[in-house]
Design a protein around this motif. Structure first.
Motif, PDB file in Angstrom:
ATOM      1  N   TRP A  75      19.098   5.981 -17.488  1.00 21.92           N
ATOM      2  CA  TRP A  75      19.075   5.136 -16.272  1.00 21.92           C
ATOM      3  C   TRP A  75      20.335   5.327 -15.438  1.00 21.92           C
ATOM      4  CZ3 TRP A  75      21.126  -0.318 -15.663  1.00 21.92           C
ATOM      5  CH2 TRP A  75      22.225  -0.545 -16.489  1.00 21.92           C
ATOM      6  N   GLU A  86      22.811  -1.058 -26.742  1.00 23.60           N
ATOM      7  CA  GLU A  86      22.445  -0.225 -25.582  1.00 23.60           C
ATOM      8  C   GLU A  86      23.565   0.725 -25.198  1.00 23.60           C
ATOM      9  OE1 GLU A  86      21.080  -2.699 -22.316  1.00 23.60           O
ATOM     10  OE2 GLU A  86      20.163  -4.138 -23.677  1.00 23.60           O
ATOM     11  N   ASN A 142      19.296 -12.528 -23.291  1.00 19.62           N
ATOM     12  CA  ASN A 142      20.030 -11.374 -22.777  1.00 19.62           C
ATOM     13  C   ASN A 142      20.903 -11.806 -21.594  1.00 19.62           C
ATOM     14  OD1 ASN A 142      20.644  -8.627 -22.738  1.00 19.62           O
ATOM     15  ND2 ASN A 142      18.950  -8.083 -21.386  1.00 19.62           N
ATOM     16  N   ILE A 164      21.909  -4.964 -13.663  1.00 19.47           N
ATOM     17  CA  ILE A 164      20.971  -3.950 -13.167  1.00 19.47           C
ATOM     18  C   ILE A 164      20.780  -4.019 -11.646  1.00 19.47           C
ATOM     19  CG2 ILE A 164      19.741  -3.762 -15.377  1.00 19.47           C
ATOM     20  CD1 ILE A 164      17.356  -5.178 -14.008  1.00 19.47           C
ATOM     21  N   GLU A 223      12.425   0.969 -23.730  1.00 14.57           N
ATOM     22  CA  GLU A 223      13.389   0.847 -22.625  1.00 14.57           C
ATOM     23  C   GLU A 223      12.961  -0.213 -21.610  1.00 14.57           C
ATOM     24  OE1 GLU A 223      14.514   4.470 -20.674  1.00 14.57           O
ATOM     25  OE2 GLU A 223      15.963   3.446 -19.405  1.00 14.57           O
TER      26      GLU A 223
END
Ligand code: XIL
Length: 370
Positions: A342, A269, A163, A285, A74
């Motif tokens: 998360w 994910e 990413n 994020i 993770e």
């Protein structure tokens, strides 16, 4: 007739899953082993966080071993952990996760090499805080990618090489890499990764890939890079999903586009939030919002209708994955149980959400127990 069927399926959805069918009432359905359930479709993956890697959380470790045949770290294989101080590599936590995958016969994904988040600043700026010269940045990328991919050579099956490189409108994201090197950084990242381990599969990973403009731009870029000689084996669709996005139609359309372009897919994910998502559709994020009771409607548990709606939505998405499974190598869920997800703290701290395939007590989501 249709009505009776949907009432029946709603009752089935709400019937408890159980490991021990004899013990419970007749509506109880046995929990399948997920890697067996999907064995003719795709690998089914999960993530290991520090608690599991260090053996502190036996409930989730056992679920990971029993149900999943693919694994992603993770956080502990991100650049900020592996190479916090330039050149002083720390693979210790990553090694634990990779060993776990090996012992349990799991397909191992290295996450992640080039990303504008969770990476130390030395990738982009010098000691005075000035942007790096292009040649220095290239050298940094090469050294980090080479050392990391070589360290895990033969142990990591596939790498998330880049990413979140695109904006949702299909333009390239203005990351420090893009600002300093332009689009060339994408090609270099794949080139360096391939040189370090020619046998590893390489993934082009992003979120909101089902947004039409983003999907088209990613396809164009992957085709272009391949025509320039880059090895790109998969598009990675993160799929941090909400109750309304992506619609099944959007998901289906994007999966078809990849099929038509000969691009194989890994769902990298996947998770599904059951609660309001004030930030719009994103997996950024850094997204943040203030806590409000109305944003946390199931803090005392799901209502029956919310549980039903959530299970139906999970079911629709998984049915779509299965319909397209000829072109989907893997579906990874971002979290073993809800408790460790998360989503409980992102984009708002301290909420109660239900985004994974297992409730916090380790019971499987009902839609899988049909
Ligand atoms: C998340 C982790 O789950 C969190 O624990 C961490 O605080 C932030 O990153 N896209 C990605 C993942 O590619 O690495 C992110 O993981 C979620 C969004």
């Amino acid at each position: 007739m249709k009505k009776i069927f949907s009432l029946l399926s709603a009752a089935m959805m709400l019937a408890a899953c159980s490991n021990n069918p004899k013990q419970d009432s007749k509506v109880t359905v046995t929990e399948p082993i997920l890697k067996e359930k999907f064995k003719n479709n795709f690998l089914i993956g999960t993530v290991l966080a520090a608690d599991q890697a260090f053996g502190r959380d036996s409930l989730t470790i056992n679920i990971a071993k029993k149900h999943f045949n693919a694994l992603t770290a993770e956080n502990c294989m991100k650049p900020e952990i592996i190479d916090k101080e330039k050149g002083k590599y720390d693979f210790s936590e990553g090694d634990l996760v990779v060993d776990f995958a090996k012992k349990n016969n799991m397909y191992m994904i290295g996450h992640v090499l080039i990303w504008h988040e969770q990476s130390p600043k030395w990738f982009w700026v010098d000691e005075q805080g000035n942007p790096l010269k292009p040649e220095v940045m290239k050298q940094n990328m090469k050294e980090f990618i080479t050392a990391t991919v070589e360290h895990y050579k033969g142990k990591v099956d596939a790498w998330d090489v880049v990413n979140e490189t695109f904006n949702d409108d299909g333009t390239l994201r203005e990351t420090p890499y893009y600002k300093i090197l332009g689009e060339e950084y994408l090609k270099l990242a794949f080139q360096y990764a391939h040189e370090a381990d020619p046998d590893a599969k390489l993934i082009f990973n992003d979120y909101n890939v089902s947004k039409p403009e983003k999907c088209d731009a990613i396809i164009k870029k992957i085709n272009e890079l391949k025509s320039q000689g880059c090895q790109i084996d998969y598009v990675g669709m993160q799929m941090h999903s909400t109750m309304t996005f992506p619609t099944i139609e959007q998901l289906e359309t994007s999966l078809k586009k990849f099929e038509d372009n000969g691009i194989k897919v890994q769902i990298t994910e996947f998770d599904l939030t059951a609660i309001p998502f004030p930030e719009g559709n994103t997996a950024d994020i850094t997204a943040k919002a203030d806590y409000k009771d109305t944003y946390d409607p199931y803090r005392n548990g799901l209502t029956d209708s919310a549980r039903n709606a959530l299970n139906n939505r999970f079911n629709d998405i998984f049915e779509c994955f299965v319909r397209h499974s000829a072109n989907i190598e893997r579906v990874t869920v971002w979290g073993i149980t809800d408790k460790g997800s998360w989503r409980q703290d992102w984009p708002i701290k301290g909420r109660t959400d239900f985004p994974t395939l297992f409730y916090s007590d380790g019971k499987m989501k009902e839609f899988l127990c049909k």
